[in-house]
Design a protein around this motif. Sequence first.
Motif, PDB file in Angstrom:
ATOM      1  N   ALA A   1       0.764  -1.405   0.105  1.00 63.08           N
ATOM      2  CA  ALA A   1      -0.001  -0.088   0.068  1.00 63.08           C
ATOM      3  C   ALA A   1       0.793   1.292   0.213  1.00 63.08           C
ATOM      4  N   PHE A   2       1.841   1.138   0.632  1.00 64.39           N
ATOM      5  CA  PHE A   2       2.877   2.507   0.768  1.00 64.39           C
ATOM      6  C   PHE A   2       3.472   2.806  -0.295  1.00 64.39           C
TER       7      PHE A   2
ATOM      8  N   PRO B   1       0.890   3.811  -6.564  1.00 63.22           N
ATOM      9  CA  PRO B   1       0.580   5.245  -7.246  1.00 63.22           C
ATOM     10  C   PRO B   1      -0.946   5.712  -6.947  1.00 63.22           C
ATOM     11  N   THR B   2      -1.490   5.253  -5.868  1.00 59.16           N
ATOM     12  CA  THR B   2      -2.900   5.361  -5.448  1.00 59.16           C
ATOM     13  C   THR B   2      -2.870   6.308  -4.311  1.00 59.16           C
ATOM     14  N   ASN B   3      -3.793   6.900  -4.035  1.00 57.56           N
ATOM     15  CA  ASN B   3      -4.233   7.502  -2.703  1.00 57.56           C
ATOM     16  C   ASN B   3      -5.786   7.218  -2.465  1.00 57.56           C
ATOM     17  N   MET B   4      -6.074   7.499  -1.373  1.00 57.79           N
ATOM     18  CA  MET B   4      -7.565   6.865  -0.662  1.00 57.79           C
ATOM     19  C   MET B   4      -7.858   8.048   0.184  1.00 57.79           C
TER      20      MET B   4
ATOM     21  N   PHE C   1     -10.644   8.398   3.016  1.00 60.16           N
ATOM     22  CA  PHE C   1     -11.593   7.396   3.694  1.00 60.16           C
ATOM     23  C   PHE C   1     -12.791   7.756   4.213  1.00 60.16           C
TER      24      PHE C   1
ATOM     25  N   GLY D   1       2.002  12.960   3.262  1.00 61.05           N
ATOM     26  CA  GLY D   1       2.328  12.175   2.229  1.00 61.05           C
ATOM     27  C   GLY D   1       3.277  12.508   1.311  1.00 61.05           C
TER      28      GLY D   1
ATOM     29  N   ARG E   1      -5.497  15.806   1.488  1.00 57.91           N
ATOM     30  CA  ARG E   1      -4.545  15.166   2.038  1.00 57.91           C
ATOM     31  C   ARG E   1      -4.207  13.892   0.939  1.00 57.91           C
ATOM     32  N   SER E   2      -5.441  13.561   0.333  1.00 57.83           N
ATOM     33  CA  SER E   2      -5.231  12.343  -0.483  1.00 57.83           C
ATOM     34  C   SER E   2      -4.942  12.738  -1.966  1.00 57.83           C
TER      35      SER E   2
ATOM     36  N   LYS F   1      -0.417  14.347  -3.348  1.00 57.33           N
ATOM     37  CA  LYS F   1       0.749  13.426  -3.818  1.00 57.33           C
ATOM     38  C   LYS F   1       0.733  13.338  -5.456  1.00 57.33           C
ATOM     39  N   GLN F   2      -0.615  14.012  -5.965  1.00 56.02           N
ATOM     40  CA  GLN F   2      -0.967  13.811  -7.348  1.00 56.02           C
ATOM     41  C   GLN F   2      -1.127  12.361  -7.715  1.00 56.02           C
TER      42      GLN F   2
ATOM     43  N   LYS G   1      -2.248   8.719  -9.450  1.00 59.16           N
ATOM     44  CA  LYS G   1      -2.647   8.462 -10.651  1.00 59.16           C
ATOM     45  C   LYS G   1      -3.998   8.031 -10.492  1.00 59.16           C
TER      46      LYS G   1
ATOM     47  N   ALA H   1      -0.296   4.686   5.786  1.00 56.09           N
ATOM     48  CA  ALA H   1       0.371   3.811   4.907  1.00 56.09           C
ATOM     49  C   ALA H   1       0.114   4.406   3.692  1.00 56.09           C
ATOM     50  N   ASP H   2      -1.074   4.587   3.304  1.00 53.38           N
ATOM     51  CA  ASP H   2      -1.462   4.947   1.737  1.00 53.38           C
ATOM     52  C   ASP H   2      -0.860   6.140   1.260  1.00 53.38           C
ATOM     53  N   LEU H   3      -0.423   6.991   2.195  1.00 57.30           N
ATOM     54  CA  LEU H   3       0.387   8.332   1.900  1.00 57.30           C
ATOM     55  C   LEU H   3       2.001   7.947   1.867  1.00 57.30           C
TER      56      LEU H   3
END
Lengths: 312, 377, 265
Positions: free
Chosen positions: B90-91, B94-97, B99, B117, B164-165, B168-169, B171, C170-172
């Motif tokens: 996960a870390f 190239p995706t972010n979430m 929640f 991030g 926040r999500s 990091k731009q 994808k 973790a996602d970040l």
Amino acid sequence: MTTLRSSSPWRLTASGLAKLGLNGRALVIAVPMIWLLVFFLIPFLVVLKISVAEPMIARPPYSPLFIEGQDGWSIKATLGNYAYLFEDSLYINAYLSSIKIAFFSTVFSLLIGYPMAYYIARSPEPKRSLLLILIVLPFWTSFLLRVYAWIGILKGKGVLNAFLLKLGVINEPLIIMQTDIAVYIGIVYTYLPFMILPLYANLVKLDDALLEASADLGAGPISTFFRITIPLSLPGIVAGSMLVFIPAIGEFVIPALLGGPDTLMIGKVLWTEFFSNRDWPVASAVAIAMLVLLVIPIMLLRLAQSKQGDSA
Amino acid sequence: MAEPSLAADAKPWRDAAAKPFIRIKNITKKFGDFTAVDDVSLDIYKGELFCLLGGSGCGKSTLLRMLAGFETPTSGTIEIDGQDVASVAAFNRPTNMMFQSYALFPHMSVEKNVAYGLLREGVPKPEAMVRVADMLRLVKLDGFAKRKPHQLSGGQQQRVALARSLIKQPKLLLLDEPLGALDKKLREETQFELIRIQETLGVTFIVVTHDQEEAMTLSTRIGVMNDGKIVQVGEPPQIYEDPCSKYVADFIGSVNMFEGIVDAGVPDTLRIKSLEAGTELLVEPPQGLKIGQPVSVAIRPERIMLTREKPESPNVVYGEVEEVAYLGNVSTYRVKLENGKTLKVTKSNRLHDEEPIMWDEKVYLSWSKAAGIVLTE
Amino acid sequence: MKRGLFLPVVSIFGFLFLYVPIVSLVIFSFNKSKLVTVWGGWSTKWYGELLNDPQILGAAWISLKIGVVSATLATVLGTIAAMVLTRFGRVRGRGLLTGMVTAPLVMPEVITGLSLLLLFVAMEASFGWPAGRGMLTIIIAHTTFCMAYVAVVVQSRLTDMDDAIEEAAADLGARPVRVFFDITLPMIAPALISGWLLSFTLSLDDLVIASFVSGPGASTLPMVIFSKVRLGVTPEINALATLIVVVVAVGISISWFFMRKRVKT
């Protein structure tokens, strides 16, 4: 920008990391696991082993389990120590007396603890937290010293007798110290908070609407209490009772300080067997027998706690 | 920065030659005996705002978590921009979430939450702070940088989580019920805000939601999920007008359903015998139906006309008004047919001149041939 | 109403029952008379004697050292155990670990003490470590039963925490260790502090286990108190108890103050 790494070197680092991560994980799990295996589980196996050994005048004072003979190793185990527990009425009496004392202490704690927990749970907020702190506060002061305080209160020329004599309630000082009554007082006093906290945690969640609904449907306060409140707080009652009963069974300090020579409790017997008689195998057998006695209460406690969700 | 070409306008999914940005191939996820996601394959294109729509427990969140890397698929592959991400933690994805609970770090200020991030990526602090300030401006939170999350309203927290999500731009941005915790009015405003931000940044969004109205408003395409499977993928009007199954027709909006059997057809018209309707239903003939085949006919409540006089129409039934609910812009009616079946009808309240139809009135219900949607499953 | 009066009356009686012994300890610590229950006027001479008793002071120092070391070790080990139980999913041996973490909470002290002593004796006989018994063995014993308390406290905090917060980190892009130090640790800090304090108190208070696993020259404060008390009531011990009550009361007040301040902001 998140740059996408070209796939082959990236894969390499990923697998490398996964390996490292996995090892790190295993290491993290191993630390508490090994500590508890060595210092909690294995000691019981040692106790079990010594409980089937014979006492010897040696260092350590018991016979080895594995004996190297002419034709290799052999196992030498005896159930003699357990048989001894049944032969000498001292042990049987100590067991029965421990159960009796633990049982009645639990009942008294419940009788005092339930109304207190109920009262605290129904109190408005700032008062409720304050009362709760007052329940927990004694935990943080020395248990030994609090039990010791009762000597000053209960003894022949103690505070209680002085007070009652002055009031004229009694003419002769009451003899409480060094009797089972003093032991009951000590146990109830020490473990009352253990009874109150799980009961409180349960009762505070009790929905007022349920009591109102019961009243609305024609039940009086007493009927509501026995038909609604008590059944719903059953997990709290069981958890609290077991939290008093279990440590009371193995209690040593309270009977040693407040009880008399006739006060028989297994914790005290084990202590004497070990420190005074230096009979390690019998002490070990007493310990194993005590554990067997506690299996059912411990299972009850687990059940109640899982029903209650958290707390205690 | 070049103006990103919007997937919403280009509609790349209509072009068979277009290359998908995200390829989900035969993904299955089992938890013990329970199959949460069952052999799902899905292509999503760059710049899309794709909604995964379904009831609770349909597997949509599990699918999203597999894209994020929080769950490992039992089988199948996921490709993002040509890269197989199966073995990527996960870390490192190239995706972010974003929640559902926002999951803001309670012990950090808004600024630190958003910067987190970038700092993990090794961006130098001064540069990170500039980008954080830009991002906070985009989500209209400039001036709140030093606040802690608990000092913000729900709507503001939602925007911090979004910022926040996005910082990091990524994808691909995954949004789990992004508007679920907001009240109705704020939710409607925020929907358009979300579209604006998505179009400004050109990031591909996958949104999980159980709210069909939200899915209709937001998405370029919707994937309807049920029991771990994708049951239909399409643009919002297509899903609504041309559902592929009774489940989809019923899940998206409200619908009247008749069971029936295909009878003879004349050119341009198909007859369906329906005991439930008490009459024959005339519809425009779809392809590939056999005479005698059991089918369902779905009719949207707003496609049914209510009249006191018998109208000239291919489909006419007669009934009595049982209930009327006045909802402001529309009124909904429940009309009981002579054979006992109840139909829902929605009527626009534009016309004031007419005497409104009331309780217990006998009325004719009519609809065109095009209104009936024939469903075989 | 009858019920309206019953609850407060029982509660007042209950609170009196809990606090009369403590109050009487404090009052009689200022009693001039050596006969604990006969009031001989105010005096602080027992405090003076207490502070000049090398046996008690030495034991207190040993107990403090043992308490600090075991509480710290127990906090570290208990936190790791709680993390494994709440965050590592279904790892092998999870059931065993759960059992071993919670069992010390309900184990009678005499059994824990006896079993650990027998282990130490067997270990020394087999490979010479730990050589003899003393502070080291007491620290090991206290760490073992205290870590159970820490694990329970930390575990309940970890369970209450929203998993998504750690997932978000973790996602970040934060690796697991980074997530732990950046996110998890600050969020469970209050539980760690209460776990440490609880362990420290339990360690300072323990008589039974320490008596089993201690050796010559390593008498803890409870062991010294017990041997003195067994011979009868000594006003010096009252003075010691009063000091402990004062320290606890001050500590609780401070934490109460900070908690209220925290709630306000």
